[in-house]
Scaffold this motif. Structure first.
Motif, short mmCIF file in Angstrom:
data_model
loop_
_atom_site.label_atom_id
_atom_site.label_comp_id
_atom_site.label_asym_id
_atom_site.label_seq_id
_atom_site.Cartn_x
_atom_site.Cartn_y
_atom_site.Cartn_z
N GLY A 470 -50.07 60.24 -28.28
CA GLY A 470 -49.81 61.51 -28.92
C GLY A 470 -49.14 61.38 -30.27
N ARG A 471 -48.63 62.49 -30.74
CA ARG A 471 -47.96 62.50 -32.04
C ARG A 471 -46.56 61.89 -31.98
NH1 ARG A 471 -51.74 66.29 -32.51
NH2 ARG A 471 -52.57 66.62 -34.60
N ASN A 472 -45.92 61.96 -30.80
CA ASN A 472 -44.53 61.52 -30.78
C ASN A 472 -44.37 60.02 -30.67
OD1 ASN A 472 -45.48 61.78 -28.11
ND2 ASN A 472 -43.42 61.91 -27.29
N MET A 473 -45.45 59.28 -30.40
CA MET A 473 -45.36 57.82 -30.41
C MET A 473 -46.33 57.18 -31.40
SD MET A 473 -43.00 56.45 -28.66
CE MET A 473 -41.73 57.10 -27.56
N ALA A 474 -47.10 58.00 -32.10
CA ALA A 474 -48.05 57.45 -33.08
C ALA A 474 -47.39 56.54 -34.12
CB ALA A 474 -48.80 58.59 -33.77
N PRO A 475 -46.16 56.85 -34.60
CA PRO A 475 -45.55 55.97 -35.61
C PRO A 475 -45.17 54.58 -35.07
CG PRO A 475 -44.48 58.13 -35.58
CD PRO A 475 -45.33 58.04 -34.36
N PHE A 476 -45.16 54.41 -33.74
CA PHE A 476 -44.64 53.18 -33.16
C PHE A 476 -45.72 52.30 -32.52
CE2 PHE A 476 -41.28 56.51 -32.37
CZ PHE A 476 -40.54 56.20 -33.51
N VAL A 477 -46.99 52.68 -32.66
CA VAL A 477 -48.07 51.91 -32.02
C VAL A 477 -48.12 50.49 -32.59
CG1 VAL A 477 -50.55 51.74 -31.61
CG2 VAL A 477 -49.43 53.98 -31.55
N LYS A 478 -48.12 50.39 -33.88
CA LYS A 478 -48.16 49.07 -34.51
C LYS A 478 -46.91 48.27 -34.18
CE LYS A 478 -48.62 46.91 -39.08
NZ LYS A 478 -48.80 47.18 -40.53
N TYR A 479 -45.77 48.94 -34.14
CA TYR A 479 -44.50 48.26 -33.84
C TYR A 479 -44.56 47.62 -32.45
CZ TYR A 479 -39.45 47.49 -33.62
OH TYR A 479 -38.21 46.91 -33.53
N GLU A 480 -45.10 48.34 -31.48
CA GLU A 480 -45.15 47.81 -30.12
C GLU A 480 -46.18 46.69 -30.00
OE1 GLU A 480 -46.61 49.15 -25.68
OE2 GLU A 480 -45.37 50.57 -26.79
N TRP A 481 -47.34 46.85 -30.61
CA TRP A 481 -48.45 45.92 -30.37
C TRP A 481 -48.49 44.74 -31.33
CZ3 TRP A 481 -51.85 45.10 -26.59
CH2 TRP A 481 -51.99 46.09 -25.60
N GLY A 482 -47.97 44.92 -32.53
CA GLY A 482 -48.09 43.87 -33.53
C GLY A 482 -49.33 44.06 -34.39
N GLU A 483 -49.36 43.36 -35.51
CA GLU A 483 -50.41 43.53 -36.52
C GLU A 483 -51.81 43.27 -35.98
OE1 GLU A 483 -51.76 44.74 -40.05
OE2 GLU A 483 -49.60 44.41 -39.83
N ALA A 484 -52.01 42.16 -35.27
CA ALA A 484 -53.35 41.75 -34.85
C ALA A 484 -53.98 42.79 -33.91
CB ALA A 484 -53.30 40.38 -34.18
#
Length: 933
Positions: A470-484
């Motif tokens: 959703g919108r409330n975790m969209a900013p943190f997707v890359k942070y959790e998963w990493g660049e690759a």
């Protein structure tokens, strides 16, 4: 609206009827709200009906570069189903399904409610495996596309594991069925680069051992952060990968029009135990140990959770609600012993006790299910209740849980509680939060930043376990998963939706502060509904959901009207909303209150509607004066209405049904729907007469409702005996002397005035009736029978001096052992009225009918009939919509007569079903004889 939106409207109007395209102020606002804490107002809302329509809509939107968002039930918590562009609703028209001959697979459209799927599968010993807490309201499309899960399905039986194939409509309108060989061949020919792109991503991931291992590790626990990229390491075939990429994609890749899924085994034996621990870490250690045993579910409830539901044992403790299921009783007993052995090394506050009695363990689960509404219901009005969900690997559970608890306290959320699916390392934490100042917004932002650090940096867990990014975790997707991994997700998005037109801003959002913007306001509007958190659970029982407005949407609109009245910021918009609400919100609300039965906080929007109607009919107004005059001259009003019914019945006899129907429809059309609807189900008049009685030791006071004092039977009714006379016959057959209250023709329970919002008049009439009944019963000595369920429901709510019964309850309680039942070998249909359901008499009504017939049909998905007193006469379209699923079921079952316990409901049921509906009293009388001593 911009030129592109106008062009879009013009093009879709060629094939989508205008009554399914919304651009008015009120409905755009109503559909701009889901269960989350964000709001976006769409420019256009379309209620879609089929796949071809969706394909054409998407093709046009694509050509005009217009964003589109899909919505099913709107129970999403993270802003997945709202839009400031085009919103396509796939709900009420998307409810078809087919089951395989062995019942092990089911093909579903997205608008089916999860609990409805369970009802469909239950007779075959199967179930819908994904089990989110919202399963009674959430629809299949949302469950799959959010990979929603719950207490038992974990990662082993979620949508990703159960999904076999999908039918999808892509951003450019292309349709693909991954379960159909011809469709796959045609798609591969049409889009070879797409297939090559999927295969290239698959090979890229598999050649990167570190990335592949990370993907496996991340999905070894619940994880719905970002797109689901597990299919690239689990499946070889590109169409299998496409199928499973849909799970958890939140409508960002394609529209899901159909899904074929494996069904789960519905274990017939179950046992539960509520385990109490003095320390939250000890509770978590016990869960870690039970993970290796035959435990189906383990729900942790911290001390704040337990106190919110007033658990008498749980003060200062942590509980783990544990469940095990089995195919046989012996297997269940063996599993209980194994779990008890595991728990021997842990100190519990009370002895470990498993129960396999549903009456006992259901109390435990009621405690569990009551946490969210209890916390939400006790919040400060004007704030919203937020539920976040995170997951840890099971070995980290004890320490991580304690740290999460401390983190909430640190940031000033002392009333927050932690609970959830501990067996899967998945927790929810609930906080009550306002966003009306920058300071409060920053408080929430700071908390989420530290949650991110705890979950991701320290424990490498999941920021979103089952509620969707959703919108409330969209900013943190890359942070959790990493660049690759994040690059893979972006490549998938680009492959499916190169223009980024499908649900933009969800999962992929370039704004790092998108999670702290577009908060929806929750202003106070009415004390009956101010606690509403807009979760949408009420909508499954709202008969006008999908027709005009749902109960949730009525609250949304009233809140905005109240906000605008208070602020004075936009009087023109306020006037529009108030005008549009009159029909959509007020006139078409049945006020039946069934919405309260699925609301976590028992909010009854009917109470709101009655208050609004009361505001519109203030004391001294013409409408109020007419109501007051009718109340004071009620006997005379009945005397006027009986001849009217006789006149209509005479005209029907002379003119015939066809001519009479055409004539009255013409009058109604000329009068612009101000003339009440006439149907062949309209009854002739009933004129009270003296009934021969003899003294009996058993006595009952019988109060026939106002309607049954005036109305006899309809022309085509199989038994022409008026209900009052038939009821007396049945009572006398069972050995009762029937007593009528004095001056009965003047009496009324007050429901008529209550439905119009004239509450003081309603209460006055109720008080008059109660005094008359109290006298007739010799100060409460005898029971009182009322033959109309809705009337009896109101009487029970306002009267305390007498013991009140409606027909089903009275017959089942007092007459069953005095009558000999001989069931007929014909199918009969039972309509369970709203009031019958609210009084908890559903099962008793079915049981009574089953004494009378070998085959009792309770039509599925037929709730409130929508007649609502006189609404079936004044707004018959509500009645027609509410009963749209009735007639086909009756025809399929071969039902010739239906039974209920409300005269007006029976008129509407007869009109819309094609068969006569009469009181269940007739059925009981037909099937019984007096037991001779």
């Amino acid at each position: 609206m911009s030129k592109n939106y106008n062009s879009f409207l013009e093009e879709i109007s060629a094939f989508v009827p205008k009554d399914r395209i919304y651009t008015d102020e009120l409905r755009l606002l109503a559909w701009g709200t889901d269960a989350g804490f964000y709001r976006l107002i769409p420019k256009i809302v379309i209620r879609s009906v089929d796949e071809q329509e969706i394909s054409r809509i998407l093709l046009i939107a694509d050509s005009l570069n217009l964003p589109v968002t899909f919505r099913a039930a709107g129970t999403s918590l993270s802003g997945q189903s709202i839009s400031d562009s085009i919103l396509i609703v796939a709900g009420k028209h998307w409810e078809k399904y087919t089951i395989s001959p062995d019942y092990k697979t089911i093909t579903l459209q997205p608008g089916l409610i999860g609990e409805r799927v369970n009802q469909i599968l239950k007779p075959f010993g199967r179930k819908f495996a994904p089990d989110p807490a919202s399963v009674k309201s959430a629809m299949v499309g949302g469950i799959i596309m959010n990979n929603a899960s719950g207490m038992n399905c974990g990662t082993h039986a979620n949508s990703d594991k159960m999904l076999l194939s999908v039918r999808i409509v892509m951003a450019d309108g292309t349709i693909l069925d991954t379960g159909n060989e011809n469709s796959k061949r045609n798609f591969a020919k049409k889009k070879p680069d797409f297939i090559k792109g999927i295969e290239a991503l698959r090979d890229k991931i598999r050649n990167d051992e570190k990335l592949s291992e990370r993907i496996r590790y991340k999905y070894s626990i619940k994880n719905v952060t970002g797109l689901n990229i597990l299919p690239f390491v689990e499946h070889d075939d590109p169409f299998e990968i496409i199928t499973h990429l849909m799970v958890g994609s939140e409508g960002t890749l394609a529209f899901l029009s159909e899904a074929t899924m494996k069904t789960g085994y519905d274990y017939p034996f179950s046992a539960s135990a509520m385990l109490y621990f003095k320390d939250i870490k000890e509770a978590c250690r016990a869960v870690v140990a039970m993970k290796k045993g035959p435990v189906m579910g383990a729900e942790l409830l911290d001390s704040k959770s337990l106190s919110s539901v007033n658990d008498p044992t749980g003060e200062g403790l942590t509980a783990v609600l544990t469940e095990t299921k089995a195919a046989t009783k012996q297997e269940l007993d063996d599993q209980i012993k194994e779990i008890e052995t595991i728990l021997e090394s842990f100190e519990t506050y009370t002895p470990v006790h498993f129960t396999d009695k549903e009456s006992e363990y259901s109390k435990y689960w009621n405690i569990r299910s009551g946490i969210f509404p209890s916390v939400g219901g006790t919040r400060e009005l004007g704030t919203t209740t937020l539920i976040e969900d995170v997951a840890f690997h099971i070995e980290n559970l004890p320490e991580a849980t304690a740290e999460l608890q401390a983190l909430l306290v640190k940031h000033g959320y002392a009333d927050a509680c932690i609970y959830g699916h501990a067996l899967e390392g998945n927790y929810h934490f609930i906080i009550n939060q306002a966003f009306d100042t920058d300071e409060k917004v920053r408080k929430y932002e700071n908390l989420m930043n530290e949650v991110k650090t705890l979950v991701v940096d320290k424990y490498d867990g999941s920021l979103k376990a089952e509620h969707g990014t959703g919108r409330n975790m969209a900013p943190f997707v890359k942070y959790e998963w990493g660049e690759a991994a994040f690059e893979v997700m972006k490549e998938v998005k680009n492959l499916f939706d190169p223009k980024n037109l499908i649900n933009p801003g969800v999962i992929f959002n370039d704004d790092p502060e998108c999670h702290i913007k577009n908060f929806k306001p929750l202003p106070l509007t009415n004390a009956h509904v101010d606690k509403c958190i807009e979760c949408g659970f009420c909508e499954v029982n709202c008969l006008t959901c999908g027709f005009t407005l749902s109960s949730r949407q009525r609250i949304v609109i009233r809140r905005e009207i109240s906000r605008l009245r208070k602020s004075g910021e936009d009087n023109e918009r306020l006037a529009k909303l108030e005008q549009q609400y009159k029909y959509l919100g007020n006139q078409t609300c049945a006020g039946d209150g069934l919405c309260s039965m699925s609301c976590p906080m028992n909010i009854n929007v009917g109470d709101l509607t009655h208050d609004i109607r009361q505001e519109e009919l203030p004391v001294g107004s013409l409408g109020y004066k007419i109501g007051d005059f009718a109340a004071n001259h009620f006997q005379g009003m009945k005397s006027i209405l009986r001849p009217v019914l006789s006149l209509a019945n005479g005209a029907h006899s002379v003119l015939g049904t066809k001519t009479m129907t055409s004539l009255t429809k013409g009058i109604r059309y000329v009068s612009m729907d101000n003339f009440p609807l006439w149907t062949p189900a309209m009854p002739k008049a009933y004129y009270p007469h003296k009934i021969t009685q003899k003294s009996e030791p058993l006595k009952v006071v019988y109060f026939p409702s106002c309607l049954n004092q005036m109305m006899g039977t309809a022309k085509e009714t199989p038994d022409a005996t008026p209900l009052v006379d038939k009821t007396v016959q049945l009572l006398q057959k069972a050995g009762y002397e029937v007593i009528f209250p004095k001056d009965m023709d003047k009496l009324c329970c007050g429901t008529i005035w209550e439905s119009k919002g004239m509450m003081d008049i309603a209460d006055r009439k109720s008080a008059e009736l109660e005094e008359a009944l109290f006298a007739a019963t010799e100060q409460g000595k005898y029971p009182v029978l009322c033959d109309q369920s809705p009337c009896l429901h109101r009487m029970r709510n306002v009267m305390t001096k007498v013991k009140l019964y409606e027909p089903v309850e009275f017959i089942y309680t007092f007459l069953k052992d005095k009558l000999d039942f001989t069931p007929i070998d014909k199918p009969v249909s039972i309509h369970i009225t709203c009031s019958t359901q609210k009084m908890g008499l559903r099962d008793q009504m079915v049981a009574l009918a089953s004494l009378c017939s070998t085959k009792v049909i309770v039509p599925e998905e037929v709730g409130c009939c929508g007649f609502a007193g006189d609404k079936g006469f004044t707004h018959p379209e509500v009645n027609t919509y509410a009963l749209r699923k009735l007639k086909p079921q009756l025809e399929k079952a071969g039902v010739e007569v239906g039974y209920s316990n409300s005269r007006t409901c029976e008129i509407g049921l007869t009109t819309n079903s094609g068969i006569p509906y009469i009181s269940i009293v007739y059925l009981v009388d037909q099937c019984t004889t007096a037991i001779t001593k």
